[in-house]
Design an enzyme around this catalytic site. Structure first.
Site, PDB file in Angstrom:
ATOM      1  N   GLU A 113      48.377  90.596 -88.886  1.00  0.00           N
ATOM      2  CA  GLU A 113      48.672  91.188 -87.579  1.00  0.00           C
ATOM      3  C   GLU A 113      47.608  90.723 -86.590  1.00  0.00           C
ATOM      4  OE1 GLU A 113      51.242  93.267 -86.566  1.00  0.00           O
ATOM      5  OE2 GLU A 113      50.233  92.642 -84.725  1.00  0.00           O
ATOM      6  N   PHE A 114      48.040  90.323 -85.398  1.00  0.00           N
ATOM      7  CA  PHE A 114      47.084  89.802 -84.416  1.00  0.00           C
ATOM      8  C   PHE A 114      46.975  90.689 -83.182  1.00  0.00           C
ATOM      9  CE2 PHE A 114      49.008  86.171 -86.669  1.00  0.00           C
ATOM     10  CZ  PHE A 114      47.875  85.675 -87.285  1.00  0.00           C
ATOM     11  N   ASN A 153      39.984  85.293 -85.513  1.00  0.00           N
ATOM     12  CA  ASN A 153      38.933  86.174 -85.006  1.00  0.00           C
ATOM     13  C   ASN A 153      37.581  85.463 -84.948  1.00  0.00           C
ATOM     14  OD1 ASN A 153      40.553  88.278 -84.375  1.00  0.00           O
ATOM     15  ND2 ASN A 153      40.078  89.522 -86.171  1.00  0.00           N
ATOM     16  N   CYS A 193      37.252  95.078 -85.282  1.00  0.00           N
ATOM     17  CA  CYS A 193      37.702  93.814 -85.894  1.00  0.00           C
ATOM     18  C   CYS A 193      36.675  92.701 -85.828  1.00  0.00           C
ATOM     19  CB  CYS A 193      38.997  93.368 -85.232  1.00  0.00           C
ATOM     20  SG  CYS A 193      40.374  94.443 -85.649  1.00  0.00           S
TER      21      CYS A 193
HETATM   22  C1  UDX Z   1      40.732  91.349 -81.673  1.00  0.00           C
HETATM   23  C2  UDX Z   1      41.649  90.127 -81.559  1.00  0.00           C
HETATM   24  O1  UDX Z   1      41.757  89.740 -80.187  1.00  0.00           O
HETATM   25  C3  UDX Z   1      43.008  90.436 -82.134  1.00  0.00           C
HETATM   26  O2  UDX Z   1      43.831  89.301 -82.077  1.00  0.00           O
HETATM   27  C4  UDX Z   1      42.832  90.886 -83.555  1.00  0.00           C
HETATM   28  O3  UDX Z   1      44.074  91.248 -84.112  1.00  0.00           O
HETATM   29  C5  UDX Z   1      41.882  92.074 -83.646  1.00  0.00           C
HETATM   30  O4  UDX Z   1      40.660  91.755 -83.024  1.00  0.00           O
HETATM   31  P1  UDX Z   1      40.476  93.629 -80.299  1.00  0.00           P
HETATM   32  O5  UDX Z   1      39.405  94.002 -81.266  1.00  0.00           O
HETATM   33  O6  UDX Z   1      41.499  94.646 -79.933  1.00  0.00           O
HETATM   34  O7  UDX Z   1      41.303  92.372 -80.854  1.00  0.00           O
HETATM   35  O8  UDX Z   1      39.764  93.194 -78.964  1.00  0.00           O
HETATM   36  P2  UDX Z   1      39.564  91.878 -78.068  1.00  0.00           P
HETATM   37  O9  UDX Z   1      40.387  91.969 -76.872  1.00  0.00           O
HETATM   38  O10 UDX Z   1      39.658  90.636 -78.888  1.00  0.00           O
HETATM   39  O11 UDX Z   1      38.047  92.071 -77.628  1.00  0.00           O
HETATM   40  C6  UDX Z   1      37.015  92.140 -78.600  1.00  0.00           C
HETATM   41  C7  UDX Z   1      35.671  92.353 -77.952  1.00  0.00           C
HETATM   42  O12 UDX Z   1      35.274  91.178 -77.265  1.00  0.00           O
HETATM   43  C8  UDX Z   1      35.592  93.491 -76.925  1.00  0.00           C
HETATM   44  O13 UDX Z   1      34.398  94.223 -77.147  1.00  0.00           O
HETATM   45  C9  UDX Z   1      35.576  92.771 -75.606  1.00  0.00           C
HETATM   46  O14 UDX Z   1      34.915  93.511 -74.622  1.00  0.00           O
HETATM   47  C10 UDX Z   1      34.813  91.505 -75.973  1.00  0.00           C
HETATM   48  N1  UDX Z   1      35.081  90.366 -75.073  1.00  0.00           N
HETATM   49  C11 UDX Z   1      36.348  89.874 -74.953  1.00  0.00           C
HETATM   50  C12 UDX Z   1      34.029  89.775 -74.372  1.00  0.00           C
HETATM   51  O15 UDX Z   1      32.868  90.195 -74.493  1.00  0.00           O
HETATM   52  N2  UDX Z   1      34.299  88.713 -73.567  1.00  0.00           N
HETATM   53  C13 UDX Z   1      35.536  88.195 -73.423  1.00  0.00           C
HETATM   54  O16 UDX Z   1      35.686  87.233 -72.667  1.00  0.00           O
HETATM   55  C14 UDX Z   1      36.593  88.800 -74.133  1.00  0.00           C
END
Ligand code: UDX
Length: 434
Positions: free
Chosen positions: A144-145, A208, A260
């Site tokens: 799942e993504f 990831n 994640c």
């Molecule tokens: C992530 C993956 O994107 C998703 O595909 C997977 O299934 C689960 O893990 P998620 O944990 O919901 O999803 O959050 P995501 O939007 O990826 O952000 C992760 C972290 O990175 C957050 O703390 C966000 O603030 C940070 N982030 C994101 C940054 O610091 N800079 C960015 O440019 C993008």
């Protein structure tokens, strides 16, 4: 269908499958969680999920249970339990996956498909498969993504579907069944990729790892920018125009957190070491280290803004969740920075539109204020750590100036208009910006 494990992933998956027309039972051992879901209320904040739950329950196609025996009779069983980091180690803790499967095994019938959705180290499916095959059922891996905050959209309109299956008749039959399960998104154009089970397991970890690397790359550039007088946000804009690079996930700031990315890159590296290939992903340790350094840098920037000490200073943290549109505070950089500032003697107040309940449980020592404006009142400094619209778009420096005489704002997500805040008389500091 059954969905075993109804957390951030499983609850959304169950509701989404019901909305695609399937008959679904969600199973979760936690009675409070199952009861809330059965009443149509998600036990966590995820935009659009309550509506989807209500529609599913109303249609009669969606129900929830604490008893895995209710999974009996389903043709497909999705395993969606958590795989947290092992206490005191980097590797993934597969206890919940094993427990879920042990509970499910006696209820499997000949021809059933078990589809693993949890993020697991490569090789897990091969280890779990024999017990499932003994029951005449088939195991596939279907990672799942979904992104928290966009989970409903990502589940109903996935950018790709990956199914890892054995290259035999049972495997092909299982793939056909998942193709039927996802018929709507496939018809809408979602690519459907069939791989072996190892590749499917690896896709999730690799995706990831790539995303985390992209964030840490730009945060490493932020460190260079800090030392040289460059502006990392403009650098990211310029880099992002190269289509091969792209601007998304080049947001420099206090870095990534959540349930994640941090644990997945550690588990990925731990598994690579087990395979004798630790060297291949040695850079992930660097990615992790860069990420954690940014939290320290944010703290340093706040302390510097006060001329070297925050003792007794009233500091308001705008945000607690690890990212906006979520109430998840697992490994939240926002709360890490808050805790460190408090440790240095600051009087820290944390505000967040959704995550205060969870934050209070994780960090009861911090002071919380739900209302943004009350939280800002009398603050000596504002530190933006989660880029909710409430802070990024809906808080003007002019309005903030009416709430407090403090004039320091530190932008941990580089999402405010620094020029506008400076023009209103504030000292604006961003990470990786002059
Ligand atoms: C992530 C993956 O994107 C998703 O595909 C997977 O299934 C689960 O893990 P998620 O944990 O919901 O999803 O959050 P995501 O939007 O990826 O952000 C992760 C972290 O990175 C957050 O703390 C966000 O603030 C940070 N982030 C994101 C940054 O610091 N800079 C960015 O440019 C993008």
């Amino acid at each position: 269908m059954s969905v075993i494990g109804c957390g951030y992933l499983g609850a959304v998956h169950a509701a989404a499958m019901a909305s695609l027309g399937h008959e679904v039972v969600g199973v979760d051992a936690d009675p409070a969680k199952a009861a809330a879901l059965a009443a149509g209320t998600a036990p966590f904040y995820e935009p659009g999920l309550d509506e989807l739950l209500a529609a599913g329950i109303g249609s009669g196609r969606l129900r929830f249970s604490t008893d895995v025996a209710d999974a009996a009779g389903s043709a497909v069983h999705f395993l969606a339990v958590g795989t947290p980091q092992l206490a005191g180690a980097s590797a993934a803790d597969l206890r919940f996956v094993r427990e879920a499967l042990t509970g499910l095994l006696p209820h499997l019938r000949e021809g059933d498909v078990v589809a693993g959705k949890s993020t697991v180290p490569v090789g897990t499916a091969a280890e779990l498969a024999p017990a499932i095959e003994q029951r005449g059922a088939t195991l596939v891996w279907n990672p799942e993504f979904l992104r928290e905050g966009w989970a409903v959209h990502d589940t109903l309109h996935p950018d790709r579907l990956v199914v890892g299956a054995g290259d035999d008749e049972a495997g092909r039959r299982a793939v056909r069944r998942l193709r039927e399960a996802y018929a709507d998104p496939i018809a809408e154009g979602s690519p459907f990729l069939v791989t072996n089970r190892e590749t499917a397991e690896l896709v999730k970890g690799a995706a990831n790892a790539f995303l985390a690397t992209k964030i840490s790359f730009i945060n490493a550039m932020a460190e260079i920018a800090e030392a040289s007088g460059a502006d990392v946000t403009l650098l990211a804009d310029a880099l992002g125009h190269d289509e091969r690079i792209g601007r998304r996930f080049l947001g420099a700031g206090i870095g990534f957190g959540g349930g994640c990315l941090p644990k997945d890159i550690r588990a990925f590296a731990a598994r690579a070491e087990e395979l004798g290939k630790g060297e291949a992903v040695g850079f992930l340790r660097e990615v992790d280290a860069i990420n954690l350094r940014r939290r320290a840098e944010a703290v340093r920037l706040v302390v510097e803004s006060f001329g070297g000490s925050v003792v007794g200073r009233r500091i308001t943290m705008l945000g607690a969740a690890f990212k906006p549109y979520s109430d998840d505070v697992r490994d939240s950089p926002a709360l890490d920075v808050a805790t460190r500032l408090r440790g240095l003697g600051a009087k820290v107040t944390v505000t967040d539109p959704q995550a205060i309940g969870n934050a209070r449980i994780a960090h009861p020592q911090l002071k919380y204020e739900q209302d943004r404006d009350r939280a800002i009142r009398r603050a000596d400094a504002l530190v933006l750590v989660t880029e909710w619209d409430l802070y990024r778009r809906e808080l003007s420096p002019e309005h903030a100036s009416t709430l407090t005489t403090g004039r320091i704002v530190v932008d941990g997500r580089n999402c405010l208009d620094g020029g506008a805040w400076r023009a209103a008389g504030w000292t604006y500091r961003g990470l990786g910006r002059p």
